[in-house]
Design an enzyme around this catalytic site. Sequence first.
Site, short mmCIF file in Angstrom:
data_model
loop_
_atom_site.label_atom_id
_atom_site.label_comp_id
_atom_site.label_asym_id
_atom_site.label_seq_id
_atom_site.Cartn_x
_atom_site.Cartn_y
_atom_site.Cartn_z
N LYS A 177 -5.94 4.72 5.90
CA LYS A 177 -4.73 3.92 5.69
C LYS A 177 -3.91 4.38 4.49
O LYS A 177 -2.69 4.25 4.47
CB LYS A 177 -5.09 2.44 5.53
CG LYS A 177 -5.49 1.80 6.85
CD LYS A 177 -5.45 0.29 6.75
CE LYS A 177 -5.61 -0.36 8.11
NZ LYS A 177 -7.00 -0.26 8.64
N GLU B 90 2.06 -6.87 5.35
CA GLU B 90 1.23 -7.87 6.01
C GLU B 90 -0.19 -7.32 6.01
O GLU B 90 -0.40 -6.13 5.97
CB GLU B 90 1.70 -8.07 7.45
CG GLU B 90 1.17 -7.03 8.47
CD GLU B 90 1.61 -5.58 8.22
OE1 GLU B 90 2.61 -5.37 7.50
OE2 GLU B 90 0.94 -4.66 8.73
N SER C 137 -12.80 7.08 10.69
CA SER C 137 -11.60 6.55 10.04
C SER C 137 -11.85 5.88 8.69
O SER C 137 -10.98 5.85 7.84
CB SER C 137 -10.89 5.56 10.98
OG SER C 137 -11.79 4.55 11.41
#
Length: 397
Positions: A90, A112, A379
């Site tokens: 991310k 968010e 990930s």
Amino acid sequence: MKSGPDRAGYFGEFGGRFVPETVMPALLELERAYKQVIRDPEFRKQYEYYLSEYCGRPSPLYFAERMTADLGGARIYLKREDLNHTGAHKINNCIGQALLARKMGKKRIIAETGAGQHGVATATAAALFGQDCVVYMGVEDTVRQALNVFRMKMLGARVVPVDSGSKTLKDAINEAMRDWVTNIRTTHYLLGSVLGPHPYPVMVRDFQKIIGKEARRQVLSKEGKLPDLLIACVGGGSNAIGLFTAFLNDKKVDMVGVEAGGTGRKLGNHAARFSGGSLGVLQGTRTYVLHDRNGQIAPTHSVSAGLDYAAIGPEHSYLRSIDRVSYTSVGDKAALDAFYYLSRTEGIVPALESAHAIAYVRRVAPRMSRRQTIIVNLSGRGDKDVMAVAALDENGA
Ligand SMILES: *Cc1c(COP(=O)(O)O)cnc(C)c1O
């Protein structure tokens, strides 16, 4: 193949920009700025500088020796996004968008978050660039993910609990949108996956495609040939698109996206948009969405918070519609087994999201030949999930 989207933000019939008129000026301004920086060598240089010096890229492409021997088929490589600063992919997108905000002269970042992972990565990037940061989070989620709330605050962000609707992610998104429209002059809305209205799906993809760009170079140098199969888990779909994009023109490279199968096929028990969903519009984009019988957004479930969402990124819907990528799902139980399996076979504790991809590798690798290779996107790391897994164990799961 053309990776799209067209000028209106459509990948085939998917994507677009379904927003109230008040949001349009903000999206158009963002689109203009993004198109400018993506071609700007100076911006590229800054982005790459922070990815390497701050995040620790390139992430290794690690040959999983024991797993390969144990499964007895294809050679398995792990793309180690878990080794990035903050522990997942991310941060790549957050660095890109925070830099873009700086370039646009916006000193305030809003975001968010559901599980809090995107909130933490956003708060990190904002701290790095000295930007004010406000993160919207459903009240329910602030309770469930108290540790991440604390982390965001530690990083200097303000966390706003959202008390409307179901008090979860989709309500947090609505609240962030409202803030953005009100404060557009000073504020950038940093969206966390390849979702939302144009240009977010393409912009987030462009900030994540470094994953596949590196992996392609790394596998060519290690194996002397392209891989046979790419595997990645799919929540909104950013880590998967990040890995897949560099290989889309390599016709012989197969790709599989793994959705969350949850506890079963009944609506409400999973987040497998492609097996239980239908075409619809959610949060500004046209894509596959899980609906109930009245056309309302259905509740979803997954043991991994990052895969637990009712919509999938529009580019995935497109790649599936043209048969370029196939999609499958893995349930909670198999993901938990894979969480332990990778921990004990390779000494790597995966995020529960990534464990879905590992579970699928366990299914397919034994059926492939020893001359074939798989790249699976790891990930994120599983430290964030250790308590949840321990609690499940105590309950006899
Ligand atoms: C958020 C998250 C995901 C899911 O998001 P995508 O946009 O589908 O990549 C997957 N893995 C980890 C570790 C995450 O934190």
